[in-house]
Design a protein around this motif. Structure first.
Motif: not given
Length: 735
Positions: A667-671, A673-677, A681-688, A714-718
């Protein structure tokens, strides 16, 4: 004819007269008469249904069989036996002589070398105690017992005179016998001491004595009238039969009450057939009329003429049917004996020659796994052709020889056309078509355990070096997620390899869903047995082609089409530079100036087709897990219908397979919008976090390892997420 391949007397042993209607019973007699057997055979077999047997009826019918207009043959007996669950001991397609030995399976003793074992009468004769021990060994206290004490004489032979009693429980009989002072006549009624008495060894429902009145299919009777009693005794013990009670009949035989423990009548019949067959194979000549579960046997504790009917022993041999059957099969496991390494160190056996250089040896197994639309069937057809012609398959040289392709999926016409299309696309002259045999089984396939012996029979003496089965999901037996069931399924391929001395090659599909994060050998659907069983596994995974790669392939296709058209229609001078020859724009511009209107229109049509084919290309990476050879570098190939072609340029080498990337990275490799990225990122942290909590507390390093990023990220995303706190590297959700 089929019945000529079997001993009809053995076939007859597997037909229960009680299961046939009147006309079928007559048909059995007609078949025996036309095949040259005597009426005594029919009469003896008919006695196995005592409820419908009438003395003399067989002889009356027999006289009318001779010269019948439409005689029934032995094939009818084979049919009846099959319908009652009999499985022939060999495939009907293999003709055996009457004296041939079908199999040594189940032979555990050599009766010629077994010494007789004496049978000793009891030193202290207590009739009631004999019968009590018998009842206690066979019955529960509340189960009904059937027995007969009345008799009548026919041709100097004493027979049971009636159905006898069948509504008294074992507990009631034991209680009465314990108080009778040794006189069992007070309990059962007086019996004729010349005739003896009889008892049924399976419990009854108290309503009758037919097979349908049996409540538990617990025991079967093994008896022989044609052998010395000492030999009978010795063989019963040598065979380790799971005997609950062994009774002396008072004459020339022993009655072994053998544990069967069947769930129902069908299983009882199958187990008794197996029991009788093992006895016969080991020289114990038993009376075939004793199969019925409601059969009468000799009662211990009574006098018969000048001898006693007594209990020889209880609970001998193996403890259960399962234990005995496992022992029988283990004795005949046909496994080789261990050998010392020192004995062969200086004279090692030769390794099997390679079938596919550096990948697979002859006589070994190979699995090709991949997703749908990978062209696995085409890849196997390409392999067939490479073996037949002794050419390369992808990047590997193949040995030349005969190959059998088992087609389970395509109709016959489509399969044959596909072979021809692949031959032509590979550019190979069909010089060795005689090396390829195709077995078309669409709509006719069998489970692999049934198909394997049929395949072996048809392939014997054909000198194949490879058998290719496509695809295996059509012949899977059992649950493909069950390791033990799939191990048994894969053993069928071993049988094909061993019996035919060929390599067995087959394909299987990937499991559903994303393959991200999985190793190549774990992508095949079902149990891991699929990937770990074969000697070589090739796994195919698709490469995601970027727009730049597709445009480059489109450019090459246009250039190739232009050059091919020019070569076919002109003796054109090569007045274009090397760079021009690799440019679709320059080639088309050159052709437009050279060709007339109609030629130009025709070339444009050809070029559009070439572009369409280029856009339809798929790219694949093939990885190998090998048992006999070192791991090879991943092989990259294009699939341009209907063949795979090696990536000789190396354009695919740097492409990472989509399935090997974790979902968040794709997902991140594809271009986006900033809001969607940010949201992803939030969803990936919650899933992980949710995934890692299954192992207890969650640390920053756990999340970093799961997502494949650094701890700093990880610290930045948290922090960005806002729903977590970090306490000395431990991550917790905010409360």
């Amino acid at each position: 004819m089929e019945h000529n391949q079997y001993d009809l007397l053995e076939v007859l042993d597997h037909i229960e007269p009680a299961e046939l209607d009147y006309q079928q019973w007559v048909n059995v007699g007609m078949a025996l008469e036309i095949e040259g057997y005597g009426v005594d055979v029919w009469d003896a077999w008919s006695r196995r249904d005592p409820g419908r047997y009438h003395p003399g009826e067989c002889r009356k019918k027999w006289a009318g069989f001779h010269g019948a207009g439409s005689p029934v043959t032995g094939g009818t007996l084979v049919q009846y036996a099959r319908e009652q669950g009999w499985t022939p001991p060999c495939d009907p397609g293999v003709a055996l002589g009457w004296d041939d030995t079908i199999s040594a399976e189940g032979v555990v003793v050599d009766s010629n070398w077994v010494e007789d074992k004496d049978v000793q009468e009891p030193l202290r004769w207590n009739p009631a105690d004999e019968l009590i021990r018998y009842l206690e060994a066979l019955f529960e206290a509340g189960e009904n017992v059937g027995y007969v004490v009345k008799s009548w004489q026919k041709d100097e032979k004493w027979l049971p005179a009636d159905k006898g009693a069948y509504d008294r429980t074992a507990g009631e009989l034991i209680e009465a016998l314990s108080a009778c002072g040794g006189d069992i006549g007070k309990v059962l009624g007086d019996y004729n001491s010349e005739a003896g008495a009889w008892i049924r060894f399976n419990p009854l429902d108290g309503k009758g004595v037919r097979n349908e009145n049996v409540t538990e299919y617990r025991y079967a009777l093994v008896e022989s009238d044609s052998m010395e009693i000492g030999k009978q005794h010795a063989l019963i013990r040598e065979l380790e039969l799971p005997v609950a009670c062994l009774v002396h009949s008072g004459r020339k035989s022993l009655h072994a009450i053998v544990r069967i423990d069947a769930a129902d009548y069908g299983e009882y019949r199958r187990r008794v057939d197996y029991l009788y067959d093992i006895c016969r194979r080991n020289g114990l000549e038993i009376d075939q009329q004793n199969r019925n579960p409601s059969r009468l046997s000799r009662m211990p504790g009574v006098i018969r003429g000048s001898q006693k009917q007594f209990l020889v022993d209880t609970n001998i041999g193996k403890g259960s049917w399962e234990e005995w059957k496992e022992w029988i099969e283990s004795v005949n496991d046909d496994l080789p004996d261990p050998e010392g390494l020192g004995d062969v160190w200086e004279q090692m056996p030769e390794l099997a020659p390679c079938l596919i250089e550096g990948v697979l040896r002859q006589g070994h197994k190979m699995l090709i796994a991949g997703p749908s639309k990978a062209g696995k069937s085409f890849l196997l057809i390409e392999l067939c052709i490479a073996i037949a012609e002794g050419r390369k398959w992808l990047s590997w040289q193949c040995a030349q020889g005969r190959v059998l392709y088992v087609n389970l999926e395509l109709d016959r016409a489509s399969c044959l056309h596909r072979f021809k299309d692949v031959y032509q696309a590979m550019g190979l002259p069909p010089e060795h078509l005689g090396n390829i045999d195709i077995w078309n089984l669409r709509g006719k396939s069998r489970p692999m355990d049934k198909l394997a012996p049929m395949l072996i029979r048809r392939a014997a003496k054909k000198n194949y070096i490879a058998v290719i089965i496509d695809p295996i999901y059509k012949v899977i037996t059992g649950d493909e997620n069950s390791a033990d069931q799939m191990a048994n399924f894969c053993n069928q391929f071993d049988k094909v390899c061993t019996e035919l001395k060929v390599a067995t090659i087959y394909c299987h599909h990937h499991s559903k869903g994303s393959q991200g994060g999985k190793k190549s050998m774990d992508r095949a659907s079902g149990s891991g047995v699929f990937a770990r069983d074969p000697d070589a596994m090739l796994d195919m995974i698709e490469l995601e082609l970027s727009e730049d790669v597709l445009k480059a392939e489109e450019n090459k296709a246009v250039c190739a089409a232009c050059k091919q058209y020019l070569d076919a229609h002109f003796k054109w001078e090569d007045d274009l530079s090397e760079d021009d020859l690799c440019s679709a724009y320059q080639m088309m511009n050159y052709c437009e100036n050279l060709l007339d209107k109609w030629q130009w229109l025709n070339l444009q049509r050809i070029v559009e087709e070439a572009k369409k084919r280029a856009r339809g290309l798929t790219a694949w990476r093939i990885e190998g897990t090998l048992r006999e050879f070192p791991k090879f570098p991943a092989v990259n190939a294009w699939f341009s219908y209907p063949v795979h072609q090696m990536d000789t340029v190396g354009v695919l080498g740097d492409i990472q397979p989509e399935a090997e990337m974790p979902p968040w990275k794709r997902a991140m490799d594809k271009r986006k919008p900033k809001e969607q990225k940010a949201k992803e990122r939030k969803e990936s942290i919650a899933t992980a976090y949710d995934a890692c909590t299954t192992d207890g507390k969650v640390t920053v390093s756990d999340l970093a390892e799961y997502l494949g990023v650094t701890e700093k990220t990880i610290r930045n995303r948290l922090k960005e997420h806002g729903g977590f706190v970090i306490d000395d590297s431990e991550v917790r959700k905010k409360t």
